[in-house]
Design a protein around this motif. Sequence first.
Motif, PDB file in Angstrom:
ATOM      1  N   LEU A  40       0.838  -1.212   0.000  1.00  0.00           N
ATOM      2  CA  LEU A  40       0.000   0.000   0.000  1.00  0.00           C
ATOM      3  C   LEU A  40       0.866   1.253   0.000  1.00  0.00           C
ATOM      4  CD1 LEU A  40      -2.803  -1.230   2.426  1.00  0.00           C
ATOM      5  CD2 LEU A  40      -3.111  -0.616   0.016  1.00  0.00           C
ATOM      6  N   ARG A  41       1.996   1.213   0.738  1.00  0.00           N
ATOM      7  CA  ARG A  41       2.895   2.383   0.723  1.00  0.00           C
ATOM      8  C   ARG A  41       3.489   2.577  -0.661  1.00  0.00           C
ATOM      9  NH1 ARG A  41       4.384   1.123   5.984  1.00  0.00           N
ATOM     10  NH2 ARG A  41       6.004  -0.271   5.215  1.00  0.00           N
ATOM     11  N   ARG A  42       3.831   1.465  -1.318  1.00  0.00           N
ATOM     12  CA  ARG A  42       4.372   1.579  -2.673  1.00  0.00           C
ATOM     13  C   ARG A  42       3.317   2.168  -3.629  1.00  0.00           C
ATOM     14  NH1 ARG A  42       5.432  -3.738  -4.482  1.00  0.00           N
ATOM     15  NH2 ARG A  42       6.617  -3.959  -2.556  1.00  0.00           N
ATOM     16  N   ILE A  43       2.080   1.714  -3.490  1.00  0.00           N
ATOM     17  CA  ILE A  43       0.994   2.232  -4.346  1.00  0.00           C
ATOM     18  C   ILE A  43       0.787   3.725  -4.084  1.00  0.00           C
ATOM     19  CG2 ILE A  43      -1.522   2.133  -4.688  1.00  0.00           C
ATOM     20  CD1 ILE A  43      -1.230  -0.983  -4.300  1.00  0.00           C
ATOM     21  N   GLU A  44       0.814   4.110  -2.809  1.00  0.00           N
ATOM     22  CA  GLU A  44       0.673   5.539  -2.474  1.00  0.00           C
ATOM     23  C   GLU A  44       1.776   6.349  -3.168  1.00  0.00           C
ATOM     24  OE1 GLU A  44       0.671   6.342   1.838  1.00  0.00           O
ATOM     25  OE2 GLU A  44       1.136   8.424   1.286  1.00  0.00           O
ATOM     26  N   GLY A  45       2.988   5.831  -3.152  1.00  0.00           N
ATOM     27  CA  GLY A  45       4.104   6.511  -3.821  1.00  0.00           C
ATOM     28  C   GLY A  45       3.900   6.588  -5.333  1.00  0.00           C
ATOM     29  N   GLN A  46       3.329   5.504  -5.899  1.00  0.00           N
ATOM     30  CA  GLN A  46       3.076   5.498  -7.349  1.00  0.00           C
ATOM     31  C   GLN A  46       2.031   6.560  -7.730  1.00  0.00           C
ATOM     32  OE1 GLN A  46       2.281   1.133  -7.435  1.00  0.00           O
ATOM     33  NE2 GLN A  46       3.380   1.155  -9.378  1.00  0.00           N
ATOM     34  N   VAL A  47       0.996   6.702  -6.880  1.00  0.00           N
ATOM     35  CA  VAL A  47      -0.039   7.710  -7.157  1.00  0.00           C
ATOM     36  C   VAL A  47       0.592   9.108  -7.090  1.00  0.00           C
ATOM     37  CG1 VAL A  47      -2.242   8.711  -6.402  1.00  0.00           C
ATOM     38  CG2 VAL A  47      -1.902   6.237  -6.303  1.00  0.00           C
ATOM     39  N   ARG A  48       1.459   9.316  -6.090  1.00  0.00           N
ATOM     40  CA  ARG A  48       2.152  10.608  -5.974  1.00  0.00           C
ATOM     41  C   ARG A  48       3.019  10.831  -7.221  1.00  0.00           C
ATOM     42  NH1 ARG A  48       2.906  10.253  -0.422  1.00  0.00           N
ATOM     43  NH2 ARG A  48       4.718   8.996  -0.914  1.00  0.00           N
ATOM     44  N   GLY A  49       3.631   9.773  -7.707  1.00  0.00           N
ATOM     45  CA  GLY A  49       4.450   9.877  -8.924  1.00  0.00           C
ATOM     46  C   GLY A  49       3.626  10.290 -10.134  1.00  0.00           C
ATOM     47  N   ILE A  50       2.389   9.801 -10.209  1.00  0.00           N
ATOM     48  CA  ILE A  50       1.512  10.175 -11.337  1.00  0.00           C
ATOM     49  C   ILE A  50       1.165  11.661 -11.243  1.00  0.00           C
ATOM     50  CG2 ILE A  50      -0.745   9.789 -12.415  1.00  0.00           C
ATOM     51  CD1 ILE A  50      -0.531   6.845 -11.412  1.00  0.00           C
ATOM     52  N   ALA A  51       0.872  12.129 -10.027  1.00  0.00           N
ATOM     53  CA  ALA A  51       0.572  13.562  -9.846  1.00  0.00           C
ATOM     54  C   ALA A  51       1.770  14.401 -10.298  1.00  0.00           C
ATOM     55  CB  ALA A  51       0.231  13.842  -8.380  1.00  0.00           C
ATOM     56  N   ARG A  52       2.990  13.918 -10.012  1.00  0.00           N
ATOM     57  CA  ARG A  52       4.202  14.637 -10.426  1.00  0.00           C
ATOM     58  C   ARG A  52       4.322  14.641 -11.957  1.00  0.00           C
ATOM     59  NH1 ARG A  52       7.246  12.679  -6.270  1.00  0.00           N
ATOM     60  NH2 ARG A  52       7.526  10.831  -7.549  1.00  0.00           N
ATOM     61  N   MET A  53       3.979  13.523 -12.580  1.00  0.00           N
ATOM     62  CA  MET A  53       4.015  13.456 -14.053  1.00  0.00           C
ATOM     63  C   MET A  53       3.064  14.489 -14.667  1.00  0.00           C
ATOM     64  SD  MET A  53       4.021   9.303 -14.730  1.00  0.00           S
ATOM     65  CE  MET A  53       4.420   9.306 -16.498  1.00  0.00           C
ATOM     66  N   VAL A  54       1.870  14.614 -14.066  1.00  0.00           N
ATOM     67  CA  VAL A  54       0.897  15.605 -14.554  1.00  0.00           C
ATOM     68  C   VAL A  54       1.476  16.999 -14.376  1.00  0.00           C
ATOM     69  CG1 VAL A  54      -1.394  16.627 -14.120  1.00  0.00           C
ATOM     70  CG2 VAL A  54      -1.110  14.124 -14.123  1.00  0.00           C
TER      71      VAL A  54
END
Lengths: 97, 97, 97, 97
Positions: free
Chosen positions: B19-33
């Motif tokens: 779940l922590r890894r997924i949270e980081g991935q979602v944050r990474g997507i926001a950074r990509m945007v």
Amino acid sequence: MVSSMNGYDANKDDLQKRLRRIEGQVRGIARMVDEDEYCIDILTQVSAVTKALQAVSLGLMEDHLGHCVVDAARESHEAGDAKVREAADAIARLVRS
Amino acid sequence: MVSSMNGYDANKDDLQKRLRRIEGQVRGIARMVDEDEYCIDILTQVSAVTKALQAVSLGLMEDHLGHCVVDAARESHEAGDAKVREAADAIARLVRS
Amino acid sequence: MVSSMNGYDANKDDLQKRLRRIEGQVRGIARMVDEDEYCIDILTQVSAVTKALQAVSLGLMEDHLGHCVVDAARESHEAGDAKVREAADAIARLVRS
Amino acid sequence: MVSSMNGYDANKDDLQKRLRRIEGQVRGIARMVDEDEYCIDILTQVSAVTKALQAVSLGLMEDHLGHCVVDAARESHEAGDAKVREAADAIARLVRS
């Protein structure tokens, strides 16, 4: 495995009726292609058939859990574990399809 | 239900790590945007996170079947039936999400 | 590719808001695990996040088709074909995730 | 809409062949039920048919984007926007089915 052990035994007629309806829907899609109907209308029908197949799967899975898995769990830990493992793999295939 | 009865107890650390890894991935997507990255690259990342969440669900479901449902099946027919019904509804939500 | 060419430019704020909400939902699921909440309640939340991510994907895809693919189609046959091919692959990943 | 405008025109034979194969697979599942085959084996077959239908949808969608949507985009902004909107709705149905 004898037939009386299948989870879907009590719902066999309903299951056959659903499958016959789905078969007819697939034939209807082939006819739409034959009559050059609009792509989007064909896609809508394919989505409807996919949903109908998913409903079949979900019904089969519930019957399987309620009979085969539950019976195995009552029989022994090993039997229960094996059936849970197998059901989990089938759920994964269902989610990914 | 006491906490010790949860199916995922033995896998709690692994679950939290995922779940922590997924949270980081979602944050990474926001950074990509934020950095105006290409739509298709963002879509690829969203698909990867969706797949990771599905893997979490499938793991939770297997643990749930192997513990909560199996235990209920051994307890009584009523308890088993209720848990199977509830699990089947959760599988339907999983398949449709 | 310059930022002004991204399909999601006009919806960037909304997209960021959705992603932040999803990040918070994932954190909420980790908290539920921490507090030993019931498997089925956690599964319900994971399905909700998966649905929210799918909505993000569908929005991104519509923006992408309406801007990047349409612009490429107007530019040349080759550019249009390449973008359609790429979008179709992304739709396949989306459907299979 | 005249038939020559359908995205799948060039792939019509292949599409019909796939649909006939799927129809046969559905009939095969009905036969499995009739012969009391094991739930999990039936579920595996249903997942295979669902995957085959998804492949049909993805092919139809790619053809539709590459012909109907691209042609509309070249015709006018309004026509392009309308086709993109319609395709996005079909993609959403596809993802949710």
